[in-house]
Write a protein that holds these residues in place. Structure first.
Motif, PDB file in Angstrom:
ATOM      1  N   ASN A  28      44.274  39.589  40.455  1.00  0.00           N
ATOM      2  CA  ASN A  28      43.428  38.855  39.512  1.00  0.00           C
ATOM      3  C   ASN A  28      42.359  39.780  38.934  1.00  0.00           C
ATOM      4  N   TYR A  29      42.253  39.797  37.607  1.00  0.00           N
ATOM      5  CA  TYR A  29      41.305  40.639  36.891  1.00  0.00           C
ATOM      6  C   TYR A  29      40.312  39.757  36.140  1.00  0.00           C
ATOM      7  N   LEU A  30      39.158  40.346  35.813  1.00  0.00           N
ATOM      8  CA  LEU A  30      38.180  39.651  34.981  1.00  0.00           C
ATOM      9  C   LEU A  30      37.652  40.616  33.924  1.00  0.00           C
ATOM     10  N   TYR A  31      37.936  40.298  32.672  1.00  0.00           N
ATOM     11  CA  TYR A  31      37.457  41.098  31.539  1.00  0.00           C
ATOM     12  C   TYR A  31      36.286  40.363  30.902  1.00  0.00           C
ATOM     13  N   THR A  32      35.190  41.086  30.652  1.00  0.00           N
ATOM     14  CA  THR A  32      33.989  40.482  30.066  1.00  0.00           C
ATOM     15  C   THR A  32      33.537  41.295  28.864  1.00  0.00           C
ATOM     16  N   HIS A  33      33.313  40.605  27.771  1.00  0.00           N
ATOM     17  CA  HIS A  33      32.740  41.244  26.572  1.00  0.00           C
ATOM     18  C   HIS A  33      31.460  40.496  26.228  1.00  0.00           C
ATOM     19  N   TYR A  34      30.335  41.205  26.266  1.00  0.00           N
ATOM     20  CA  TYR A  34      29.041  40.581  26.008  1.00  0.00           C
ATOM     21  C   TYR A  34      28.732  40.624  24.520  1.00  0.00           C
ATOM     22  N   GLU A  35      28.398  39.471  23.984  1.00  0.00           N
ATOM     23  CA  GLU A  35      27.934  39.394  22.598  1.00  0.00           C
ATOM     24  C   GLU A  35      27.181  38.086  22.415  1.00  0.00           C
ATOM     25  N   LYS A  36      26.051  38.154  21.739  1.00  0.00           N
ATOM     26  CA  LYS A  36      25.255  36.963  21.458  1.00  0.00           C
ATOM     27  C   LYS A  36      25.885  36.208  20.297  1.00  0.00           C
ATOM     28  N   ASN A  37      26.270  34.981  20.558  1.00  0.00           N
ATOM     29  CA  ASN A  37      26.931  34.205  19.513  1.00  0.00           C
ATOM     30  C   ASN A  37      26.954  32.750  19.940  1.00  0.00           C
ATOM     31  N   LYS A  38      27.155  31.876  18.996  1.00  0.00           N
ATOM     32  CA  LYS A  38      27.339  30.475  19.353  1.00  0.00           C
ATOM     33  C   LYS A  38      28.787  30.272  19.794  1.00  0.00           C
ATOM     34  N   ILE A  39      29.010  29.247  20.603  1.00  0.00           N
ATOM     35  CA  ILE A  39      30.368  28.961  21.054  1.00  0.00           C
ATOM     36  C   ILE A  39      31.218  28.570  19.849  1.00  0.00           C
ATOM     37  N   PRO A  40      32.372  29.204  19.649  1.00  0.00           N
ATOM     38  CA  PRO A  40      33.177  28.948  18.444  1.00  0.00           C
ATOM     39  C   PRO A  40      33.672  27.510  18.374  1.00  0.00           C
ATOM     40  N   SER A  41      34.115  27.132  17.198  1.00  0.00           N
ATOM     41  CA  SER A  41      34.717  25.808  17.001  1.00  0.00           C
ATOM     42  C   SER A  41      36.026  25.726  17.784  1.00  0.00           C
ATOM     43  N   ALA A  42      36.575  24.519  17.885  1.00  0.00           N
ATOM     44  CA  ALA A  42      37.813  24.329  18.654  1.00  0.00           C
ATOM     45  C   ALA A  42      38.939  25.202  18.117  1.00  0.00           C
ATOM     46  N   THR A  43      39.101  25.235  16.794  1.00  0.00           N
ATOM     47  CA  THR A  43      40.162  26.055  16.199  1.00  0.00           C
ATOM     48  C   THR A  43      39.925  27.530  16.471  1.00  0.00           C
ATOM     49  N   SER A  44      38.691  27.992  16.325  1.00  0.00           N
ATOM     50  CA  SER A  44      38.385  29.404  16.564  1.00  0.00           C
ATOM     51  C   SER A  44      38.615  29.786  18.016  1.00  0.00           C
ATOM     52  N   ARG A  45      38.314  28.885  18.948  1.00  0.00           N
ATOM     53  CA  ARG A  45      38.584  29.180  20.359  1.00  0.00           C
ATOM     54  C   ARG A  45      40.081  29.363  20.593  1.00  0.00           C
ATOM     55  N   LEU A  46      40.882  28.488  20.005  1.00  0.00           N
ATOM     56  CA  LEU A  46      42.333  28.598  20.173  1.00  0.00           C
ATOM     57  C   LEU A  46      42.861  29.901  19.576  1.00  0.00           C
ATOM     58  N   LEU A  47      42.357  30.264  18.392  1.00  0.00           N
ATOM     59  CA  LEU A  47      42.815  31.486  17.727  1.00  0.00           C
ATOM     60  C   LEU A  47      42.305  32.736  18.423  1.00  0.00           C
ATOM     61  N   ASP A  48      41.035  32.747  18.804  1.00  0.00           N
ATOM     62  CA  ASP A  48      40.469  33.928  19.453  1.00  0.00           C
ATOM     63  C   ASP A  48      41.122  34.183  20.810  1.00  0.00           C
ATOM     64  N   SER A  49      41.488  33.126  21.510  1.00  0.00           N
ATOM     65  CA  SER A  49      42.147  33.326  22.801  1.00  0.00           C
ATOM     66  C   SER A  49      43.509  33.988  22.620  1.00  0.00           C
ATOM     67  N   VAL A  50      44.175  33.737  21.483  1.00  0.00           N
ATOM     68  CA  VAL A  50      45.431  34.426  21.185  1.00  0.00           C
ATOM     69  C   VAL A  50      45.182  35.924  21.061  1.00  0.00           C
ATOM     70  N   TYR A  51      44.078  36.281  20.407  1.00  0.00           N
ATOM     71  CA  TYR A  51      43.715  37.697  20.265  1.00  0.00           C
ATOM     72  C   TYR A  51      43.612  38.378  21.627  1.00  0.00           C
ATOM     73  N   TYR A  52      42.960  37.715  22.584  1.00  0.00           N
ATOM     74  CA  TYR A  52      42.773  38.333  23.895  1.00  0.00           C
ATOM     75  C   TYR A  52      44.078  38.393  24.677  1.00  0.00           C
ATOM     76  N   VAL A  53      44.956  37.405  24.517  1.00  0.00           N
ATOM     77  CA  VAL A  53      46.267  37.479  25.156  1.00  0.00           C
ATOM     78  C   VAL A  53      47.022  38.702  24.651  1.00  0.00           C
ATOM     79  N   HIS A  54      46.954  38.958  23.344  1.00  0.00           N
ATOM     80  CA  HIS A  54      47.605  40.143  22.785  1.00  0.00           C
ATOM     81  C   HIS A  54      46.957  41.419  23.325  1.00  0.00           C
ATOM     82  N   GLN A  55      45.636  41.419  23.454  1.00  0.00           N
ATOM     83  CA  GLN A  55      44.947  42.589  23.969  1.00  0.00           C
ATOM     84  C   GLN A  55      45.382  42.923  25.396  1.00  0.00           C
TER      85      GLN A  55
END
Length: 450
Positions: free
Chosen positions: A274-301
């Motif tokens: 089990n691994y834990l990747y953390t990226h720190y950035e000040k931002n508001k929590i994304p909208s529901a659609t953005s969360r779904l799309l951004d999580s795809v980005y990290y799966v690809h990463q």
């Protein structure tokens, strides 16, 4: 004079060339040696890559965001359908990708009684996501680019010109007129599906779950597995230069790139992956659609094998994925999810497991009896976990190491229950002291009431 003139031009050109080369070398030196510039470049590259993922072919989205369960009627009974050769969900996905909306999305149902009529109607084949996704993921079906309304269930009628989208949470159904899709083969697959398990759809806290009305002989599958090395993930997620490392007292190593990105790697002798990747950035929590799309980005990463990886759960600021094998989700280490992305106002955390299911072993006939769902729910109630506390219940695979071979994993079917926002097997919940869970739930409820 003529010769001197040409020599002067040559020397002038040579001097200019040397100045240009020195400027380039100096620029490269500054950019590669100054960590601040390096970090800015990294963040800009990451933002660019996210946009590339968002604008990429919809193939990757349809690979991860695919319905995982199918329902239809057989002999007057609602049944969960499955056929390993004629995959209903893949056939549906192939056709829905071709579909184009003719008109705007129209809400036609907004009551529980009417919603249940659709659920129990033999007129429809149902393709269901394990949790809600947003309309915006299906741009070709939606004339609004930013539509965070959610749904989790497709109703496919006998017509190829209409599609219906249902939301189990709020009992709403939307109607869209479409063109370009032909679901005739899907309906044929549903009619001739090899596996038809009678179910009734019971409303729990997060929607409708299938309750099996007879016992099932669930097959036990075996897979040869392997794990990617930690260096593979360090390279993919942090790069190969400017990375520092520090080992804590538990033997875990934390690799860091500047102050903004880090990867926690399990201790080599722990046997964990089990691994834990953390990226720190000040931002508001994304909208529901953005969360779904951004999580795809990290799966690809991460670079995990994505063939059987599917969207599984979206709970508040979390988006999770599991491997599906023979139509059943696989839970790791008793109840861990394969990938879980958590968004907060100061960081993005991606917890993941490095397992790869490589080679299936031929089925040897081993099965495990799956009880009636209602009997399992009643047993949980006798241990203190009431049906009203259950958010979802599914049949999933638990992983067991095979003693006969290193790297061989047995996938044993059992019930998994989500309660108090946590997934655990039924046997785990039966051993759990629920007092702390109930107190926390009551405190949250009273806080919301205020």
């Amino acid at each position: 004079m003529k010769f001197r003139f040409k020599l002067g031009d040559f020397l002038l050109g040579l001097g200019t060339f040397i100045v240009i080369v020195l400027s380039i070398v100096l620029w490269i030196f500054i950019m590669t040696s100054d960590q601040r510039f390096s970090n800015i470049g990294q963040q800009n590259q990451e933002n660019t890559t996210k946009e590339q993922v968002r604008n990429r072919s919809v193939k990757s989205l349809y690979d991860l965001y695919i319905p995982t369960t199918s329902y239809g009627f057989s002999n007057g009974n609602l049944c969960q359908l499955y056929d390993s050769k004629n995959n209903l969900t893949l056939e549906f996905t192939k056709e829905i990708k071709k579909a184009k909306a003719v008109n705007k999305i129209k809400k036609i149902v907004h009551s529980q009684a009417r919603y249940q009529e659709y659920l129990n109607s033999p007129e429809y084949v149902q393709l269901v996501y394990p949790d809600e996704i947003t309309f915006s993921l299906f741009n070709q079906l939606n004339q609004s680019a930013n539509d965070d309304r959610e749904f989790n269930r497709f109703f496919v009628s006998k017509s190829n010109h209409w599609i219906y989208l249902g939301n189990d949470q709020n009992n709403e159904i939307y109607q869209i007129k479409i063109k370009g899709a032909n679901f005739d083969r899907l309906r044929k697959y549903a009619q001739n599906a090899k596996s038809k398990s009678p179910v009734r759809l019971v409303r729990l806290r997060e929607g409708y779950s299938p309750f099996y009305s007879r016992e099932i002989d669930g097959k036990v599958y075996s897979y040869l597995t392997n794990h990617q090395s930690y260096s593979y993930f360090v390279s993919r997620l942090l790069g190969t230069s400017g990375v520092t490392s520090k080992t804590n007292k538990n033997g875990q190593t934390i690799y860091s790139l500047s102050y903004y990105t880090r990867l926690k790697v399990p201790a080599p002798k722990s046997g964990e992956h089990n691994y834990l990747y953390t990226h720190y950035e000040k931002n508001k929590i994304p909208s529901a659609t953005s969360r779904l799309l951004d999580s795809v980005y990290y799966v690809h990463q991460l670079g995990l094998t994505e063939q059987d990886l599917r969207f599984f759960d979206a709970d508040g600021s979390n988006v999770s994925y599991l491997n599906y094998i023979e139509g059943i989700p696989v839970f790791l280490n008793k109840h861990d999810l394969q990938v879980k992305t958590t968004f907060s106002t100061d960081s993005i955390n991606v917890a993941f497991n490095s397992i790869n299911f490589q080679i299936p072993i031929p089925f040897d006939g081993q099965t495990k009896t799956i009880k009636l769902t209602q009997d399992v729910v009643d047993e949980l109630a006798s241990h203190g976990l009431k049906q009203d506390d259950i958010q979802r219940i599914v049949i999933g695979f638990t992983t067991e190491k095979d003693s006969s071979s290193h790297g061989l994993i047995n996938l044993v079917p059992t019930y998994y229950v989500k309660a108090y926002d946590e997934w655990k097997s039924v046997s785990e919940w039966e051993k759990q002291d629920l007092t702390a869970y109930r107190k926390f739930s009551e405190s949250v409820t009273s806080g919301e009431a205020k």
